[in-house]
Write an enzyme that holds these catalytic residues in place. Sequence first.
Site, PDB file in Angstrom:
ATOM      1  N   HIS A 130       0.798  -1.236   0.000  1.00 11.81           N
ATOM      2  CA  HIS A 130       0.000   0.000   0.000  1.00 11.81           C
ATOM      3  C   HIS A 130       0.822   1.273   0.000  1.00 11.81           C
ATOM      4  O   HIS A 130       0.270   2.359   0.139  1.00 11.81           O
ATOM      5  CB  HIS A 130      -0.923   0.051   1.215  1.00 11.81           C
ATOM      6  CG  HIS A 130      -2.009  -0.966   1.206  1.00 11.81           C
ATOM      7  ND1 HIS A 130      -3.258  -0.739   0.685  1.00 11.81           N
ATOM      8  CD2 HIS A 130      -2.019  -2.248   1.643  1.00 11.81           C
ATOM      9  CE1 HIS A 130      -4.010  -1.823   0.820  1.00 11.81           C
ATOM     10  NE2 HIS A 130      -3.284  -2.753   1.400  1.00 11.81           N
ATOM     11  N   LYS A 166      -8.110  13.957   4.692  1.00  7.26           N
ATOM     12  CA  LYS A 166      -7.255  12.764   4.631  1.00  7.26           C
ATOM     13  C   LYS A 166      -6.261  12.868   5.781  1.00  7.26           C
ATOM     14  O   LYS A 166      -6.176  13.921   6.423  1.00  7.26           O
ATOM     15  CB  LYS A 166      -6.508  12.703   3.300  1.00  7.26           C
ATOM     16  CG  LYS A 166      -5.870  14.039   2.890  1.00  7.26           C
ATOM     17  CD  LYS A 166      -5.228  13.981   1.516  1.00  7.26           C
ATOM     18  CE  LYS A 166      -6.163  14.137   0.353  1.00  7.26           C
ATOM     19  NZ  LYS A 166      -6.433  12.896  -0.336  1.00  7.26           N
ATOM     20  N   ARG A 167      -5.490  11.812   6.048  1.00  3.54           N
ATOM     21  CA  ARG A 167      -4.459  11.940   7.076  1.00  3.54           C
ATOM     22  C   ARG A 167      -3.514  13.086   6.758  1.00  3.54           C
ATOM     23  O   ARG A 167      -3.310  13.433   5.594  1.00  3.54           O
ATOM     24  CB  ARG A 167      -3.647  10.627   7.179  1.00  3.54           C
ATOM     25  CG  ARG A 167      -4.315   9.555   7.988  1.00  3.54           C
ATOM     26  CD  ARG A 167      -4.708  10.041   9.376  1.00  3.54           C
ATOM     27  NE  ARG A 167      -3.542  10.238  10.226  1.00  3.54           N
ATOM     28  CZ  ARG A 167      -3.102   9.353  11.097  1.00  3.54           C
ATOM     29  NH1 ARG A 167      -3.723   8.210  11.281  1.00  3.54           N
ATOM     30  NH2 ARG A 167      -2.033   9.595  11.820  1.00  3.54           N
ATOM     31  N   LYS A 186       1.149  14.407   1.199  1.00  5.73           N
ATOM     32  CA  LYS A 186      -0.196  14.759   0.732  1.00  5.73           C
ATOM     33  C   LYS A 186      -0.325  16.269   0.517  1.00  5.73           C
ATOM     34  O   LYS A 186      -1.281  16.744  -0.069  1.00  5.73           O
ATOM     35  CB  LYS A 186      -1.250  14.272   1.730  1.00  5.73           C
ATOM     36  CG  LYS A 186      -1.279  12.742   1.863  1.00  5.73           C
ATOM     37  CD  LYS A 186      -2.335  12.299   2.858  1.00  5.73           C
ATOM     38  CE  LYS A 186      -2.304  10.813   3.162  1.00  5.73           C
ATOM     39  NZ  LYS A 186      -2.964   9.978   2.156  1.00  5.73           N
ATOM     40  N   THR A 246      -8.358   6.805  -1.939  1.00  3.33           N
ATOM     41  CA  THR A 246      -9.725   6.297  -2.131  1.00  3.33           C
ATOM     42  C   THR A 246     -10.721   7.417  -1.867  1.00  3.33           C
ATOM     43  O   THR A 246     -11.845   7.375  -2.357  1.00  3.33           O
ATOM     44  CB  THR A 246     -10.016   5.106  -1.189  1.00  3.33           C
ATOM     45  OG1 THR A 246      -9.522   5.429   0.116  1.00  3.33           O
ATOM     46  CG2 THR A 246      -9.368   3.847  -1.681  1.00  3.33           C
ATOM     47  N   LYS A 259     -14.488   8.659  -3.640  1.00  2.37           N
ATOM     48  CA  LYS A 259     -15.713   9.008  -2.903  1.00  2.37           C
ATOM     49  C   LYS A 259     -16.242  10.367  -3.355  1.00  2.37           C
ATOM     50  O   LYS A 259     -17.445  10.553  -3.554  1.00  2.37           O
ATOM     51  CB  LYS A 259     -15.430   9.012  -1.384  1.00  2.37           C
ATOM     52  CG  LYS A 259     -15.077   7.626  -0.856  1.00  2.37           C
ATOM     53  CD  LYS A 259     -14.410   7.640   0.518  1.00  2.37           C
ATOM     54  CE  LYS A 259     -13.743   6.286   0.764  1.00  2.37           C
ATOM     55  NZ  LYS A 259     -12.784   6.289   1.892  1.00  2.37           N
TER      56      LYS A 259
END
Length: 754
Positions: free
Chosen positions: A314, A494-495, A500, A601, A605
């Site tokens: 992952h 998100k985290r 990110k 993911t 969504k």
Amino acid sequence: MEKNLDMIVEQISKIKKENKKVYTKDVYEIIQKYMKLEINKTPVIEQERKLYYISAEFLLGKMLTCNAVNLGILEDLKKIVENEGFTWDEIQDEEKEPSLGNGGLGRLAACFLDSIANLNLAGDGIGLYYHFGLFEQKFKDNKQIEVPNKWFDTTSWFTKKDVLFKVPYKNGYLEPILYDMEIVGRQHTHNILHLFDLKNVDESLVREGIEFDKQAVDKNLTLFLYPDDSDEAGRKLRIYQQYFMVSCAAQMILEEADQRGWKIDELDQYVVVQINDTHPTMIILEFIRLLKERGFMLNQAMKIVSGMCAYTNHTILAEALETWPYSYLKDTVPQLIEIIEALDAVMKERNSNPSTAIIDENQNVHMAHIDIHIGKSVNGVAKIHTDILKETELKDFYKMYPTKFNNKTNGISFRRWLCTCNPELYLYLKKILKNDPSSNPNVLKRLIMFADDEEVIRTLQKIKLHKKQEWVKHMKKKQGIDLNPNAIFDTQVKRLHEYKRQQMNALYIIYKLLKIRRGWKPQRPIQVIFGAKAAPAYTIAKDIIHVLLCLAEIIRNDASVSPYLQVCFIENYNVSEAEKVIPASDISEQISLASKEASGTGNMKFMLNGAITLGTNDGANIEIAKLVGKENIYTFGKDSNTVIEHYKNCDYVSKDLYEQSDEIKELVDFIVSDEMLEVGNQESLIRLYREILNKDWFMTLLDVEEYIQCKEQMLNDYENRLKWGKMMLKNIAMSGFFSSDRTINEYNEDIWKI
Ligand code: 26V
């Protein structure tokens, strides 16, 4: 069904007859009890072969609504509840959310369980029953504080079971107990999620915040999800946890094999184990150990286990690829040492290249290498990610085992991420498509036929506005803030991680703030929304949260800016919050540094709920772009090859970019401006400033200018309401590919063969 639902009404009346007030809690309990009974009437899925999905995380979210969706009784239940004078949301609020995961990986496992049951495949989940899930996040002085999150109480869906397993450690045995939860599918059958707990956990070990005594393994083993691993005791505890999980799993699987008469020497005919990242890797070793105990030779055992186990990777982030010091393993699980050494020797025979060693020259054991050598399949989670694994990160393994490598692009459960979180959109789509997109995701494509139908587009926009209004109300109640539902909702949830690049979004906010002060007022207010938890020991991530909260405060208090720009940080972002904010969003921020986000993911969504992606060429964004076409997505930034080259050549210097551009300089300098220092913590702000200037490992400054331009373009385009509506429609129409049902069918066809 009808008659049974009457039972709920009767029980509520019974309380009233006793002249008592009916509370939402009573209603929740009555409905849950009813649903548990119904679920238990459905048969367990049984087939020739069975899958065990083993994972350290299952980020389930609340189960009430999803279970009702899968039982097909949600709309009826809502009517009953409303007749009694309650809203469904109030009833749902009674349930505590099981936060047994960090983010994408754990949520994926939960979506997979839902799809496996819905596709009527025999497949159970196995994991750990942590007493405290992912911490609860609070904000104080513009900083994150972590509070222990005890998630289970009387609202839980789990049932306690006794088991007789014993898990051996260096200093004796530990005993588990088991908590089972039924995972019900629409076909009225179910699988089970098995979570193991330590028998004698002592919750009183928890001290201030999320601190606790890490040494007392016999009392703390399942206290916390991902205990802090910054010291040796913490790292050893992680090994203890992982071994506890896999030993219980292996014992349970062998017990089931005995009961069902599966021949152990043909176990790979009956059993497939999907290893979710490396946390459960020791199951390979434990199986071999247990088979040896049953009289098999190492070679035989290895062959059987090879045929059973498959591994999913992952992440390519080096710091996230697990290795354990050989000495730690020896200190904690000495019974595995002989096997690790034997496997290491065999594999070094096969390939002398140090990059494929199980035990490296520094005496570290590489967990992923065990999976790849022994397992029968290795998969990445989006096309680009699998390609990078094959071409770069795991290329020596790919040369050795080319046929083991395969891609399985992630997916999401439409039962949760459409039916549950956006029933308005779901019912509307179902109506105009004359088919149920949550069981037949491909029918969404038919929506394209309505691309020029203004009424359809206006309805999609009305639903979006309705979801915004709901969310605005929710935030008022939860955080006491006033938001404007007519603003454009630009969301990054998100985290928190540097790769990110929430910090890049912060630079955009600074850009916009300065623009507005200089008189460039946007046509429509912009609402920038964040939701993110930072790992408690991840200092820079916490600094980024701090900057965002400080910016929010500055903007809130500046009357010349706040009517046009707002920053809203959702406190304690979790699955339930995601279900609320995603349907309300217009812009989906997916701005990771290309090559770093394995898949993502959240991006899927948002797409399903009609938000438009603002993203880099990374992870599944690339597959979204391919599906919707470049006119229906906003892409920017350097591609993964360029980024990988920069890393290889060590030639990215953020300071050069800073010095070459007055615009960039102004944005970065703002972080340590007087007004920021006035509301913020000097140490934290300066640390982040220096980090961006001198290191910027995830190359924020490489893409920031393009990012700002791209977002500005997007905001302009939003004003062409029809054009934007058409983009929404096309995104929804093409999102069927991202149903986790599709992903699970691919796993089953290529790997599981149930
Ligand atoms: C783990 C760690 C642990 C140590 C410190 C830094 C760090 C950074 C990242 C991770 C990621 C762990 C694995 C993970 O959660 N991967 C996510 O899996 C999702 C489901 O496949 C995928 O959509 C996300 O892109 C990926 O980041």
